[in-house]
Design a protein around this motif. Structure first.
Motif, PDB file in Angstrom:
ATOM      1  N   GLN A 119      69.599  11.462  51.097  1.00  0.00           N
ATOM      2  CA  GLN A 119      69.263  11.335  49.674  1.00  0.00           C
ATOM      3  C   GLN A 119      67.912  10.645  49.501  1.00  0.00           C
ATOM      4  OE1 GLN A 119      70.970   8.260  47.053  1.00  0.00           O
ATOM      5  NE2 GLN A 119      71.968   9.919  45.936  1.00  0.00           N
ATOM      6  N   TYR A 120      67.130  11.130  48.541  1.00  0.00           N
ATOM      7  CA  TYR A 120      65.794  10.564  48.339  1.00  0.00           C
ATOM      8  C   TYR A 120      65.522  10.324  46.856  1.00  0.00           C
ATOM      9  CZ  TYR A 120      64.301  15.267  46.912  1.00  0.00           C
ATOM     10  OH  TYR A 120      64.161  16.459  46.259  1.00  0.00           O
ATOM     11  N   ASN A 121      64.424   9.660  46.586  1.00  0.00           N
ATOM     12  CA  ASN A 121      64.028   9.304  45.227  1.00  0.00           C
ATOM     13  C   ASN A 121      63.529  10.536  44.478  1.00  0.00           C
ATOM     14  OD1 ASN A 121      63.046   8.047  42.904  1.00  0.00           O
ATOM     15  ND2 ASN A 121      61.096   7.507  43.880  1.00  0.00           N
ATOM     16  N   LEU A 122      64.319  11.033  43.547  1.00  0.00           N
ATOM     17  CA  LEU A 122      63.969  12.251  42.812  1.00  0.00           C
ATOM     18  C   LEU A 122      62.883  12.021  41.766  1.00  0.00           C
ATOM     19  CD1 LEU A 122      67.539  13.735  42.253  1.00  0.00           C
ATOM     20  CD2 LEU A 122      65.796  14.631  43.779  1.00  0.00           C
ATOM     21  N   SER A 123      62.649  10.773  41.404  1.00  0.00           N
ATOM     22  CA  SER A 123      61.668  10.492  40.358  1.00  0.00           C
ATOM     23  C   SER A 123      60.235  10.386  40.883  1.00  0.00           C
ATOM     24  CB  SER A 123      62.040   9.195  39.628  1.00  0.00           C
ATOM     25  OG  SER A 123      62.037   8.092  40.526  1.00  0.00           O
ATOM     26  N   GLY A 124      60.070  10.525  42.180  1.00  0.00           N
ATOM     27  CA  GLY A 124      58.725  10.451  42.738  1.00  0.00           C
ATOM     28  C   GLY A 124      57.861  11.618  42.292  1.00  0.00           C
ATOM     29  N   ASN A 125      56.593  11.354  42.045  1.00  0.00           N
ATOM     30  CA  ASN A 125      55.674  12.407  41.603  1.00  0.00           C
ATOM     31  C   ASN A 125      55.022  13.138  42.772  1.00  0.00           C
ATOM     32  OD1 ASN A 125      55.995  11.886  38.792  1.00  0.00           O
ATOM     33  ND2 ASN A 125      54.657  10.096  38.988  1.00  0.00           N
ATOM     34  N   THR A 126      54.843  12.454  43.886  1.00  0.00           N
ATOM     35  CA  THR A 126      54.239  13.054  45.068  1.00  0.00           C
ATOM     36  C   THR A 126      55.228  12.971  46.229  1.00  0.00           C
ATOM     37  OG1 THR A 126      53.258  10.968  45.851  1.00  0.00           O
ATOM     38  CG2 THR A 126      51.971  12.294  44.285  1.00  0.00           C
ATOM     39  N   ASP A 127      54.937  13.702  47.273  1.00  0.00           N
ATOM     40  CA  ASP A 127      55.837  13.692  48.425  1.00  0.00           C
ATOM     41  C   ASP A 127      55.976  12.286  49.008  1.00  0.00           C
ATOM     42  OD1 ASP A 127      57.377  14.970  50.661  1.00  0.00           O
ATOM     43  OD2 ASP A 127      55.642  14.261  51.814  1.00  0.00           O
ATOM     44  N   LYS A 128      54.883  11.533  49.041  1.00  0.00           N
ATOM     45  CA  LYS A 128      54.917  10.182  49.621  1.00  0.00           C
ATOM     46  C   LYS A 128      55.807   9.240  48.812  1.00  0.00           C
ATOM     47  CE  LYS A 128      50.457  10.296  52.005  1.00  0.00           C
ATOM     48  NZ  LYS A 128      49.125   9.651  52.169  1.00  0.00           N
ATOM     49  N   GLU A 129      55.974   9.544  47.526  1.00  0.00           N
ATOM     50  CA  GLU A 129      56.815   8.702  46.672  1.00  0.00           C
ATOM     51  C   GLU A 129      58.298   9.092  46.757  1.00  0.00           C
ATOM     52  OE1 GLU A 129      55.172   9.187  42.807  1.00  0.00           O
ATOM     53  OE2 GLU A 129      53.445   7.874  43.163  1.00  0.00           O
ATOM     54  N   LYS A 130      58.558  10.245  47.340  1.00  0.00           N
ATOM     55  CA  LYS A 130      59.946  10.722  47.423  1.00  0.00           C
ATOM     56  C   LYS A 130      60.591  10.220  48.719  1.00  0.00           C
ATOM     57  CE  LYS A 130      59.061  14.748  44.523  1.00  0.00           C
ATOM     58  NZ  LYS A 130      59.043  16.232  44.397  1.00  0.00           N
ATOM     59  N   ILE A 131      60.712   8.906  48.755  1.00  0.00           N
ATOM     60  CA  ILE A 131      61.270   8.249  49.943  1.00  0.00           C
ATOM     61  C   ILE A 131      62.793   8.197  49.853  1.00  0.00           C
ATOM     62  CG2 ILE A 131      59.188   6.871  50.284  1.00  0.00           C
ATOM     63  CD1 ILE A 131      60.649   4.546  48.929  1.00  0.00           C
ATOM     64  N   LEU A 132      63.434   7.872  50.953  1.00  0.00           N
ATOM     65  CA  LEU A 132      64.887   7.769  50.963  1.00  0.00           C
ATOM     66  C   LEU A 132      65.352   6.607  50.092  1.00  0.00           C
ATOM     67  CD1 LEU A 132      65.852   8.350  54.716  1.00  0.00           C
ATOM     68  CD2 LEU A 132      65.610  10.034  52.879  1.00  0.00           C
ATOM     69  N   THR A 133      66.458   6.810  49.416  1.00  0.00           N
ATOM     70  CA  THR A 133      67.095   5.735  48.661  1.00  0.00           C
ATOM     71  C   THR A 133      67.861   4.844  49.652  1.00  0.00           C
ATOM     72  OG1 THR A 133      69.141   6.987  48.358  1.00  0.00           O
ATOM     73  CG2 THR A 133      67.393   7.299  46.706  1.00  0.00           C
ATOM     74  N   PRO A 134      68.307   3.668  49.216  1.00  0.00           N
ATOM     75  CA  PRO A 134      69.149   2.850  50.107  1.00  0.00           C
ATOM     76  C   PRO A 134      70.370   3.620  50.611  1.00  0.00           C
ATOM     77  CG  PRO A 134      68.386   1.529  48.264  1.00  0.00           C
ATOM     78  CD  PRO A 134      67.949   2.932  47.979  1.00  0.00           C
ATOM     79  N   LEU A 135      70.990   4.396  49.731  1.00  0.00           N
ATOM     80  CA  LEU A 135      72.125   5.212  50.166  1.00  0.00           C
ATOM     81  C   LEU A 135      71.667   6.255  51.173  1.00  0.00           C
ATOM     82  CD1 LEU A 135      75.012   6.245  50.121  1.00  0.00           C
ATOM     83  CD2 LEU A 135      74.469   7.510  48.012  1.00  0.00           C
ATOM     84  N   GLY A 136      70.487   6.833  50.938  1.00  0.00           N
ATOM     85  CA  GLY A 136      69.957   7.830  51.860  1.00  0.00           C
ATOM     86  C   GLY A 136      69.752   7.263  53.258  1.00  0.00           C
ATOM     87  N   ARG A 137      69.306   6.038  53.331  1.00  0.00           N
ATOM     88  CA  ARG A 137      69.108   5.399  54.635  1.00  0.00           C
ATOM     89  C   ARG A 137      70.469   5.169  55.324  1.00  0.00           C
ATOM     90  NH1 ARG A 137      63.868   4.112  55.138  1.00  0.00           N
ATOM     91  NH2 ARG A 137      64.290   2.933  57.051  1.00  0.00           N
ATOM     92  N   GLU A 138      71.472   4.823  54.536  1.00  0.00           N
ATOM     93  CA  GLU A 138      72.815   4.684  55.098  1.00  0.00           C
ATOM     94  C   GLU A 138      73.313   6.020  55.643  1.00  0.00           C
ATOM     95  OE1 GLU A 138      75.906   2.359  53.063  1.00  0.00           O
ATOM     96  OE2 GLU A 138      74.389   1.929  51.533  1.00  0.00           O
ATOM     97  N   GLN A 139      73.058   7.081  54.897  1.00  0.00           N
ATOM     98  CA  GLN A 139      73.480   8.413  55.338  1.00  0.00           C
ATOM     99  C   GLN A 139      72.822   8.782  56.664  1.00  0.00           C
ATOM    100  OE1 GLN A 139      72.213  10.606  51.890  1.00  0.00           O
ATOM    101  NE2 GLN A 139      74.224  10.522  50.894  1.00  0.00           N
ATOM    102  N   ALA A 140      71.535   8.501  56.782  1.00  0.00           N
ATOM    103  CA  ALA A 140      70.816   8.816  58.019  1.00  0.00           C
ATOM    104  C   ALA A 140      71.385   8.022  59.194  1.00  0.00           C
ATOM    105  CB  ALA A 140      69.326   8.534  57.855  1.00  0.00           C
TER     106      ALA A 140
END
Length: 301
Positions: A119-140
């Motif tokens: 899971q990643y940050n859907l509100s990011g405007n650029t690819d670099k801003e679309k980082i993993l959320t805390p939950l996304g890091r747990e999933q990984a």
């Protein structure tokens, strides 16, 4: 007035009851079909015809689907050793044709584990801003632990160059020490081909399909194929990328209509496992497996 026996034989075809009526007396016929005395003779036969027409057509030979005419293409990756690049049979140039054939024949099986990014940050405007959320890091973390627990000898981890896939691969890599990590632009997310049936909430333009489709198809041809004849042992390769790319790969590898890719759904951090045999046969061992994650960790963003 004489009566003949009313027989009802009930059968089932495709879950629908079929009633077959044998000889009945006039009064019984009228009573069953609700016909009153004085009605035109034979009117009840039309009611029987309506009942018969309501039943689906069925014969012993048609109760199962007819196999499609599509034949498996064993040279789908253009690496069938018995075929030249132009599709013609090879002609041996040595005195021992069987020896030449064996030397050029793949012997190993390739196992390709396709991982969808977390899971990643859907509100990011650029690819670099679309980082993993805390939950996304747990999933990984959970995906990395699962891959390690399988106890397989992984050869390589290849990942899309997009931020969310790169971060997912880096976390997974912690659980697979010594396994090479490689980035690839071809695996970036995109629109592989216009889906059938179409959807209203997502409509890329023709140019995007044209550009993304060519790139994703190129990625498929690079990574999804049978083993090279020089490969001696079975391999296990991990590809961390995106839902659209994975679904397109699955359709292409199984020789399903590629435009059906959007009919499948994949959870974040899920594992899709393709096996490619030396003969060119392909099997889907798992599709979007995320059973190793607790229910409260499952997402599809």
């Amino acid at each position: 007035m004489s009566y003949r026996t009313l027989k009802m034989i009930c059968g089932f075809a495709g879950g629908s009851a079929v009633l077959v009526f044998a000889a009945t007396g006039d009064d019984a016929q009228r009573k069953f079909f609700g016909e009153r005395r004085g009605e035109a003779p034979g009117r009840w036969w039309s009611k029987l015809a309506v009942l018969e027409a309501a039943q689906p057509a069925w014969t012993p030979a048609s109760h199962t689907p007819t196999p499609a005419a599509h034949i498996w293409d064993f040279n789908w990756d253009k690496r069938d050793p018995s075929m030249l690049s132009n599709g013609k049979k090879k002609e041996s140039s040595t005195e021992d044709p069987s020896s030449e054939k064996d030397n050029g024949k793949p012997k190993a099986t390739r196992n390709i584990l396709l991982i969808r990014h977390s899971q990643y940050n859907l509100s990011g405007n650029t690819d670099k801003e679309k980082i993993l959320t805390p939950l996304g890091r747990e999933q990984a973390e959970l995906t990395g632990q699962r891959l390690a627990a399988l106890g397989l000898k992984y050869d390589i981890v290849i990942h899309s160059s997009m931020t969310r896939a790169t971060e997912t691969a880096n976390i997974i890599s912690k659980y697979l020490p010594g396994v090479e990590l490689v980035s690839c632009d071809l695996l970036r997310e995109g629109a592989p081909i216009e889906p059938v049936p179409p959807v209203t909430h997502w409509k890329p333009d023709a140019v995007q399909y044209h550009e993304d489709g060519a790139r994703i198809e190129a990625a498929f041809r690079r990574y999804i194929h049978r083993a090279d004849p020089k490969q001696k042992e079975d391999s296990y390769e991990i590809i961390v990328c995106h839902a659209n790319v994975i679904r397109y790969f699955v359709c292409r590898a199984l020789q399903f209509p590629p435009e059906g890719w959007l009919r499948m759904g994949l959870n974040n951090g899920s594992i899709t496992w393709l096996t490619i045999r030396p003969s060119g046969r392909v099997a889907l061992r798992t599709l979007g497996d995320a059973g190793f994650m607790p229910p409260d960790k499952l997402t599809r963003t």
